[in-house]
Design an enzyme around this catalytic site. Structure first.
Site, short mmCIF file in Angstrom:
data_model
loop_
_atom_site.label_atom_id
_atom_site.label_comp_id
_atom_site.label_asym_id
_atom_site.label_seq_id
_atom_site.Cartn_x
_atom_site.Cartn_y
_atom_site.Cartn_z
N HIS A 1 0.84 -1.20 0.00
CA HIS A 1 0.00 0.00 0.00
C HIS A 1 0.88 1.26 0.00
O HIS A 1 0.63 2.22 -0.72
CB HIS A 1 -0.90 0.04 1.25
CG HIS A 1 -1.86 -1.11 1.37
ND1 HIS A 1 -1.98 -1.86 2.51
CD2 HIS A 1 -2.74 -1.63 0.48
CE1 HIS A 1 -2.92 -2.79 2.34
NE2 HIS A 1 -3.37 -2.69 1.10
N LYS B 1 -15.67 -8.62 5.16
CA LYS B 1 -14.43 -9.06 5.81
C LYS B 1 -14.49 -9.05 7.32
O LYS B 1 -15.23 -8.26 7.92
CB LYS B 1 -13.28 -8.14 5.36
CG LYS B 1 -12.93 -8.30 3.89
CD LYS B 1 -11.60 -7.64 3.56
CE LYS B 1 -11.22 -7.87 2.10
NZ LYS B 1 -10.00 -7.17 1.74
N ARG C 1 -2.30 -6.19 -8.22
CA ARG C 1 -1.14 -7.06 -8.04
C ARG C 1 -1.09 -8.18 -9.05
O ARG C 1 -0.04 -8.62 -9.45
CB ARG C 1 -1.18 -7.70 -6.64
CG ARG C 1 -0.85 -6.77 -5.52
CD ARG C 1 -1.27 -7.34 -4.20
NE ARG C 1 -2.72 -7.42 -4.12
CZ ARG C 1 -3.40 -7.76 -3.04
NH1 ARG C 1 -2.76 -8.12 -1.94
NH2 ARG C 1 -4.71 -7.77 -3.04
N SER D 1 -2.35 -8.23 3.00
CA SER D 1 -2.61 -8.13 4.44
C SER D 1 -2.89 -9.51 5.03
O SER D 1 -2.46 -9.82 6.14
CB SER D 1 -3.79 -7.19 4.70
OG SER D 1 -3.48 -5.88 4.28
P1 ADP Z 1 -10.11 -3.99 0.25
O1 ADP Z 1 -10.81 -4.60 1.42
O2 ADP Z 1 -10.80 -2.76 -0.26
O3 ADP Z 1 -9.75 -4.96 -0.85
P2 ADP Z 1 -7.25 -3.85 0.88
O4 ADP Z 1 -6.68 -3.19 2.09
O5 ADP Z 1 -7.09 -5.32 0.78
O6 ADP Z 1 -8.78 -3.41 0.89
O7 ADP Z 1 -6.67 -3.19 -0.44
C1 ADP Z 1 -6.83 -1.84 -0.74
C2 ADP Z 1 -6.24 -1.55 -2.11
O8 ADP Z 1 -4.83 -1.75 -2.10
C3 ADP Z 1 -6.77 -2.47 -3.21
O9 ADP Z 1 -6.87 -1.74 -4.40
C4 ADP Z 1 -5.69 -3.52 -3.34
O10 ADP Z 1 -5.69 -4.11 -4.63
C5 ADP Z 1 -4.47 -2.67 -3.11
N1 ADP Z 1 -3.32 -3.46 -2.64
C6 ADP Z 1 -3.30 -4.40 -1.69
N2 ADP Z 1 -2.07 -4.91 -1.53
C7 ADP Z 1 -1.28 -4.28 -2.43
C8 ADP Z 1 0.10 -4.40 -2.80
N3 ADP Z 1 0.89 -5.29 -2.23
N4 ADP Z 1 0.56 -3.59 -3.77
C9 ADP Z 1 -0.27 -2.71 -4.38
N5 ADP Z 1 -1.57 -2.56 -4.10
C10 ADP Z 1 -2.08 -3.33 -3.14
#
Ligand code: ADP
Length: 161
Positions: free
Chosen positions: A18, A42, A92, A130
């Site tokens: 992120h 979730k 990703r 995550s």
């Molecule tokens: P959500 O519950 O909305 O999917 P996340 O916290 O899992 O929330 O992800 C938020 C955003 O960050 C999403 O667009 C996800 O694809 C992106 N994201 C998650 N991990 C990564 C990463 N390692 N690199 C780039 N973007 C990421």
């Protein structure tokens, strides 16, 4: 005109993936709101305020990024409220692509003027999620390259509780 984006997500917890995405995007937009949301699908390890606090600590160094907290809201409504014209999301892999394409299409039905902008994860961050991080933390693995130090500490603390 000022370009404003929101970066919505659960961020349970915020990871280097992120952070890296935001760091790169912070050069493309004048202002980015990092929106910690509750995704009703979730179950969370960190509650809303813990996720917000961790994000604030880790994002201090990015001047044009502001962390905001919104529970149970539609992403498009949050964008309107914050006067943002763009929704930023990270990609990703193919799974992210299918999921994100569907969300973007649905958001278009709510507001066709709101553009979703995708940023491809750098190869080094593309395997960071995550959920995998929580798995590694549970089994006492090394989190050094995956999350900021504050997050690693919070994970260790949480798993002792
Ligand atoms: P959500 O519950 O909305 O999917 P996340 O916290 O899992 O929330 O992800 C938020 C955003 O960050 C999403 O667009 C996800 O694809 C992106 N994201 C998650 N991990 C990564 C990463 N390692 N690199 C780039 N973007 C990421």
């Amino acid at each position: 005109m000022m370009s404003t984006a929101i970066f919505p997500g659960s961020f349970d917890p915020i990871t280097n993936g992120h952070l890296k995405t935001l760091e790169r995007a912070s050069k493309l937009f004048d202002k980015i709101y990092f929106v910690v949301l509750t995704n009703t699908q979730k179950k969370y390890l960190f509650d809303q305020s813990e996720r917000v606090t961790l994000a604030k600590v880790c994002l201090r160094y990015l001047d044009n990024v502001e962390v905001v907290s919104r529970t149970a809201s539609l992403t498009v409504d949050v964008a309107h409220e914050l006067k943002a014209d763009f929704i930023l999301r990270g990609l990703r892999n193919e799974q992210d692509f299918s999921y994100e394409r569907a969300i973007a299409a649905l958001n278009k039905t709510q507001d066709p003027t709101l553009e979703t902008v995708f940023m491809l994860a750098d190869p080094t961050e593309s395997y960071i999620s995550s959920s995998m991080i929580k798995e590694i933390a549970i089994f006492g693995g090394n989190l050094k390259e995956l999350v900021p130090q504050e997050v690693a500490q919070a994970l260790q603390q949480k798993l002792l509780d």
